[in-house]
Design an enzyme around this catalytic site. Structure first.
Site, mmCIF file in Angstrom:
data_model
loop_
_atom_site.group_PDB
_atom_site.id
_atom_site.type_symbol
_atom_site.label_atom_id
_atom_site.label_comp_id
_atom_site.label_asym_id
_atom_site.label_seq_id
_atom_site.Cartn_x
_atom_site.Cartn_y
_atom_site.Cartn_z
ATOM 1 N N ARG A 1 -4.150 3.949 4.581
ATOM 2 C CA ARG A 1 -3.422 4.648 3.525
ATOM 3 C C ARG A 1 -3.880 4.131 2.162
ATOM 4 O O ARG A 1 -4.416 3.022 2.043
ATOM 5 C CB ARG A 1 -1.924 4.468 3.686
ATOM 6 C CG ARG A 1 -1.456 3.060 3.586
ATOM 7 C CD ARG A 1 -0.004 2.864 4.087
ATOM 8 N NE ARG A 1 0.867 3.889 3.611
ATOM 9 C CZ ARG A 1 1.464 4.800 4.405
ATOM 10 N NH1 ARG A 1 1.321 4.727 5.712
ATOM 11 N NH2 ARG A 1 2.230 5.736 3.901
ATOM 12 N N ALA B 1 -11.500 2.831 4.451
ATOM 13 C CA ALA B 1 -10.597 1.954 3.707
ATOM 14 C C ALA B 1 -9.695 2.754 2.754
ATOM 15 O O ALA B 1 -9.824 3.978 2.626
ATOM 16 C CB ALA B 1 -11.403 0.920 2.934
ATOM 17 N N HIS B 2 -8.818 2.059 2.084
ATOM 18 C CA HIS B 2 -7.839 2.718 1.219
ATOM 19 C C HIS B 2 -8.502 3.458 0.058
ATOM 20 O O HIS B 2 -9.461 2.983 -0.526
ATOM 21 C CB HIS B 2 -6.761 1.767 0.712
ATOM 22 C CG HIS B 2 -7.220 0.508 0.078
ATOM 23 N ND1 HIS B 2 -6.337 -0.462 -0.301
ATOM 24 C CD2 HIS B 2 -8.442 0.041 -0.243
ATOM 25 C CE1 HIS B 2 -6.997 -1.463 -0.824
ATOM 26 N NE2 HIS B 2 -8.266 -1.187 -0.807
ATOM 27 N N ASN B 3 -7.955 4.626 -0.224
ATOM 28 C CA ASN B 3 -8.364 5.438 -1.371
ATOM 29 C C ASN B 3 -9.775 6.006 -1.273
ATOM 30 O O ASN B 3 -10.313 6.509 -2.257
ATOM 31 C CB ASN B 3 -8.203 4.654 -2.686
ATOM 32 C CG ASN B 3 -6.748 4.314 -2.926
ATOM 33 O OD1 ASN B 3 -6.327 3.175 -2.740
ATOM 34 N ND2 ASN B 3 -5.980 5.311 -3.284
ATOM 35 N N GLN C 1 0.870 -1.172 0.000
ATOM 36 C CA GLN C 1 0.000 0.000 0.000
ATOM 37 C C GLN C 1 0.912 1.228 0.000
ATOM 38 O O GLN C 1 1.513 1.576 1.013
ATOM 39 C CB GLN C 1 -0.915 -0.046 1.226
ATOM 40 C CG GLN C 1 -1.764 -1.322 1.276
ATOM 41 C CD GLN C 1 -2.829 -1.380 0.182
ATOM 42 O OE1 GLN C 1 -3.690 -0.509 0.096
ATOM 43 N NE2 GLN C 1 -2.754 -2.387 -0.693
#
Lengths: 315, 315, 315
Positions: free
Chosen positions: C188, C209-211, C168
């Protein structure tokens, strides 16, 4: 691919982004042999571009992040703790007697590894993680910040209206290649152990109750709650916010949709769901209000069918 | 009973396991007088085998787990903190001025007890717990790792599109014999206090918002969310992942099923539910699609009843 | 108003409490000009009493709570970390190389700020928070205890039955005036960054969560889960325990009811829901059982309509 420059490597695995292939500025693209017809630049050809990208990124990132080396002088290591010389123990870590820390293990700042806990080789534990006494984590695991492993299960005996705590005597046993997301909690077993198989991936903020068993290579997304003694099979995929009731068994290769509640054992592989999608409030309100009259509706429908049938037959 | 050996004590409280009674190798079995007919070995006879087992296990486990004694040299205790000589304060703990730590209290490593917080006698707090200023925990409580008590409630005033923080001036007041699971959060009150009664048991990863009140001997399973100013009665049992909306009242002796949302006050004791069980995806999909036409279905059914009635009457 | 004495200031903003206005013992009441007719005491007149109360309470509370000043001697600050002289760094904090800590920042005990992380001016971080490498928090933010920012997203490539970790590589970028509740986790980004806009308010135990991208001034209540790459607009309000699936987009000014699952993009502002309210168990059970026959019911209703129509037409 759309943001990569000449010093970047991109990967192509989703056909929807095919038109980026022609225009990408990437120095190289990882893609399958079938997709080379759309792309004239430097190519790394493989059957599984996403997997090759993951491996390549892992190589690159491991040279970027730095880790503390050795046992930090502020770490408190009790006598009879067995710590490999190649382990890296961070600031303000506490490691109790009898704990075993394997080769090349990393333990972040502020962690507490209690007595007789075992951390397998090359496992990486980030900051402020608590591993309670006697719990065992395999090798090559990743434990994110704030995780709690081996807290007491939620077990009580009734004494009239009072809840009397039932001591939780089991452990948590975690296999190899397991990843556990930030602030997730795994309770120790009541009499026997809570068991997490090899290759299991748990996202953030998951609750795993006492005596749960999770089979190898099962992946569970964030905010899932798993009640006591539930047994989940191998290679399952459980969506975010799903719930699994206690004392039931889910077989191998089951997928549970997000926010779905599993209330009975699942004996057949496949996908299961219990979720409803958000609708605009006015529509939702009207339909939801009818839900509370479904049984009455079903009875009226049956009655009407009977009435019509009798009338037609009579007619 | 099936795994116990001659040096183990087993208990028998669930008739489903009756056939283990004949074959168990346990040195002794705790059971009721009614069940002695099925068993010829050493027996400890009682009305409540599960409860007696809990008490006996508690005695045994308390001689196994060891605790740090006294104030660890790395603990930082500010002036005017009042700490009993019999308390055990762990590594890297911070205790601020005016805090009171009672007799035989245990505080695990990395905890932060802020100013004027009160921890009652014999309460045990595990690692990395934060108790914010002015909050009070009674005696004989157990607080698991990662718990946060007294964080600010989620309170804002609107200034156009902006959210302006409303300072959270209340405290969290926790009774005696309360257990709080790992990584659970209890917010301080906005103007008055958040109140947790005696004997309350909270599982892991529960959110208790500002000004919530929870009555004595209520037990709440993991991942439950309770919104601001909700008032929950005594002796309630709330299933995992249930949600309780704010500013409502639940009377005593109410059971809420897992993953159910309480949207209105509950004035009558008993069991309540709002959960749907996971079904195989193809079946679920077909039925769920109809949900969004329930209102239309109800109207059509009513219209059809009317049509049939008119036709029959006319006929 | 009902509990205030002559040395207290009360506020009046909810007409339901109008009769308290006549009887309050408060030294002064904040209220609107329209409400002065109901009240004869000392008044502070404003268009927005709740907001003025918030501001006034903020002034008063800031003189009550004390903070450690300077860098505590037990804090470990690596070389090349850039810490403002006006920052207050607490006990047992670890700040890695390249980190930037702005003016008047407060960092509570046991926090870990990893390499190259940025904490903007006047941001307040409470105890045991982890900010992982390279993540950036703006100015005037408040981060409650146990928060984890920048843990790895839940990203894997499939290699047969095995999940292979996808590194990540993105960061978490957090704007100004953001508040993040206790034990909330923000992952991240995978390739790019997870982005939290200005003025965003996140309650406790939320999973981001990511993004994910969250627009300015959006408020999200406790226990919400937001899956990867979801994009939430500005000025949204999301109720507790709601879920947002991944890779979808919610436009500005959307309200999501508590415990509702958003499964598709929402392109029109307004309120959306997918929740069902708890009912007494016997009623619920009967209606819920019918849910699993909704498709069949719909087909039977349609058939019956057809039969009746044909019969009437024939008749």
């Amino acid at each position: 691919m759309d943001r990569a420059g000449p010093n970047d490597i991109a990967f192509f695995s989703d056909k929807r982004y095919k038109n980026y292939l022609a225009s990408t500025q990437a120095g190289a693209v990882i893609l399958t042999g079938n997709d080379t017809e759309f792309y004239g630049g430097n190519a790394l050809i493989t059957d599984n571009p996403h997997l090759r990208f993951a491996e390549m990124a892992e190589l690159l990132i491991s040279s970027v992040t730095t880790h503390r080396v050795g046992i930090h002088p502020t770490a408190i290591v009790e006598q009879n703790a067995n710590i490999s010389k190649t382990a890296k123990i961070g600031e303000y870590v506490v490691i109790e007697e009898g704990a075993y820390i394997g080769d090349h293990v990393t333990i972040g700042s502020g962690c507490h590894i209690e007595q007789n806990a075992v951390i397998g080789d090359r496992t990486k534990i980030y900051s402020n993680v608590v591993v309670r006494y006697g719990c065992e984590i395999g090798s090559n695991c990743i434990i994110h910040p704030g995780v709690v492993i081996g807290s007491d299960g939620f077990g009580y005996a009734k004494d009239g209206a009072k809840w009397i705590k039932v001591p939780q005597l089991g452990r948590v046993l975690i296999g190899n290649e397991v990843e556990i997301g930030a602030n997730t909690v795994i309770d120790r077993g009541a009499l026997y152990d809570t068991i997490i198989g090899n290759g299991v991936k748990l996202d953030n903020l998951i609750q795993v109750a006492h005596n749960v068993e999770i089979g190898d290579d099962t992946a569970i997304a964030g905010c899932v709650g798993i009640a006591g003694s539930a047994k989940i099979g191998k290679r399952c995929a459980i969506g975010g916010q799903a719930g699994i009731l206690g004392h039931l068994e889910i077989t191998d290769d089951v997928q549970i949709a997000a926010a779905s509640l599993v209330m009975n054992s699942i004996k057949k592989s496949g996908m299961y769901s219990a979720n409803l999608k958000a609708d605009d409030y006015d529509s939702w309100k009207k339909n939801a209000a009818r839900f509370y009259h479904l049984d009455e509706m079903a009875r009226r429908l049956k009655q009407l069918e009977k009435t019509v049938k009798q009338f037609i037959n009579k007619g």
